[in-house]
Design a protein around this motif. Structure first.
Motif, mmCIF file in Angstrom:
data_model
loop_
_atom_site.group_PDB
_atom_site.id
_atom_site.type_symbol
_atom_site.label_atom_id
_atom_site.label_comp_id
_atom_site.label_asym_id
_atom_site.label_seq_id
_atom_site.Cartn_x
_atom_site.Cartn_y
_atom_site.Cartn_z
ATOM 1 N N HIS A 1 32.493 -4.308 -37.000
ATOM 2 C CA HIS A 1 33.862 -4.683 -36.612
ATOM 3 C C HIS A 1 33.883 -5.310 -35.214
ATOM 4 O O HIS A 1 34.619 -6.270 -34.973
ATOM 5 N N ASP B 1 30.341 -5.949 -45.733
ATOM 6 C CA ASP B 1 30.473 -4.509 -45.499
ATOM 7 C C ASP B 1 30.335 -3.774 -46.830
ATOM 8 O O ASP B 1 31.274 -3.786 -47.632
ATOM 9 N N SER C 1 29.840 0.621 -39.171
ATOM 10 C CA SER C 1 31.093 -0.133 -39.333
ATOM 11 C C SER C 1 31.636 -0.549 -37.983
ATOM 12 O O SER C 1 32.146 -1.668 -37.829
ATOM 13 N N LEU D 1 36.913 -7.835 -34.929
ATOM 14 C CA LEU D 1 38.003 -7.059 -35.537
ATOM 15 C C LEU D 1 38.345 -5.846 -34.685
ATOM 16 O O LEU D 1 39.348 -5.189 -34.905
ATOM 17 N N ASP D 2 37.473 -5.529 -33.736
ATOM 18 C CA ASP D 2 37.702 -4.404 -32.831
ATOM 19 C C ASP D 2 37.139 -4.791 -31.462
ATOM 20 O O ASP D 2 36.270 -5.663 -31.380
#
Ligand SMILES: Nc1ncnc2c1ncn2[C@@H]1O[C@H](COP(=O)(O)OP(=O)(O)OP(=O)(O)O)[C@@H](O)[C@H]1O
Length: 243
Positions: A54, A169, A50, A59-60
């Motif tokens: 991400h 995901d 994950s 997203l990260d």
């Protein structure tokens, strides 16, 4: 690697926390995701799947290394530019569908384009809707659809803007095996026949068997690559890791 990469990471490091409680979720990971290919990211729980997705999807953030969508390095982008990139060049399919309950399937599919002020390509919309078997469901709200149908709407939403890459995901995590097979079959069709690029995180060796390529993570590192994985070769590779 055949053809240019749609996305990739180069020597990426990602650590959560610090001091004694620090966890290195990605430990110098380098991997390219070829365009027009269906790739599975697999590995034991906690291996970094994950986190990798991400970071790839913006997203990260990462501590070190490069994250590429096409030729664009995400690590140099402002928050506003990252938001635009996610909106215009990346599609998402989540385990939990994430549809808006009061909107019809059609409005859910088109919402992202509308918010971006983009005019939908109606021929492409029709191609995607028909490939997903959603033609007769477009006026229904999510509550009037089965889980499998809702996930197919989510797939249409992810693809309708022709993103450079779709990140999925655990897209079959909430579906029974038949509905899951339909979604996986569509994701594969979107790659083979509609020239899309899909990167999917999955625990499921059967789901991985729909893909062209598997990237196996262990302890935040790339442990193996599997070409045309089957459920058996995935299980054997996971067993080799001692899972
Ligand atoms: N927000 C966070 N804060 C602290 N540690 C985190 C955070 N997110 C992930 N981790 C840790 O980073 C490591 C990798 O987690 P990640 O969720 O990427 O693994 P995963 O392979 O996706 O696992 P799973 O299959 O269980 O979803 C794990 O040790 C996890 O505990």
């Amino acid at each position: 690697m055949d053809g240019p990469a749609a996305a990739g990471v180069a020597d990426v490091v990602k650590t959560y926390g610090n001091g004694d409680t620090a966890v290195r979720a990605l430990d110098h990971v380098s991997v390219d995701f070829a365009a027009r290919r269906f790739t599975a990211i697999m590995g034991p729980s906690g291996s970094g799947k994950s986190t990798l997705m991400h970071c790839l999807a913006g997203l990260d953030t990462v501590d070190d290394g490069k994250v590429l969508i096409g030729q664009t390095d995400l690590t140099g982008l402002s928050d506003a530019a990252l938001t635009r990139l996610r909106r215009d060049r990346v599609g998402f399919v989540f385990q939990s569908f994430n549809l808006l309950p009061t909107m019809t399937a059609q409005d859910n599919i088109l919402l992202g384009l509308r918010l971006a002020g983009r005019r939908p390509d109606l021929a492409w919309f029709d191609t995607v809707v028909d490939a997903l078997g959603l033609r007769t469901r477009l006026r229904h709200t999510p509550g009037e659809l089965s889980g499998g149908q809702q996930q197919r709407v989510a797939c249409a939403r992810a693809l309708v803007g022709r993103p450079q890459v779709v990140f999925a995901d655990e897209p079959t995590g909430n579906l029974d095996s038949r509905a899951g097979a339909e979604v996986l079959d569509f994701l594969r069709t979107s790659v083979r026949e509609l020239d899309q690029t899909v990167v999917m995180v999955t625990h499921d060796p059967v789901a991985a068997s729909y893909t062209d390529h598997g990237v196996l993570l262990a302890d935040g590192r790339v442990a193996a690559h599997l070409t045309r994985p089957t459920a058996d070769t995935v299980l054997a590779a996971l067993t080799n890791l001692g899972v």
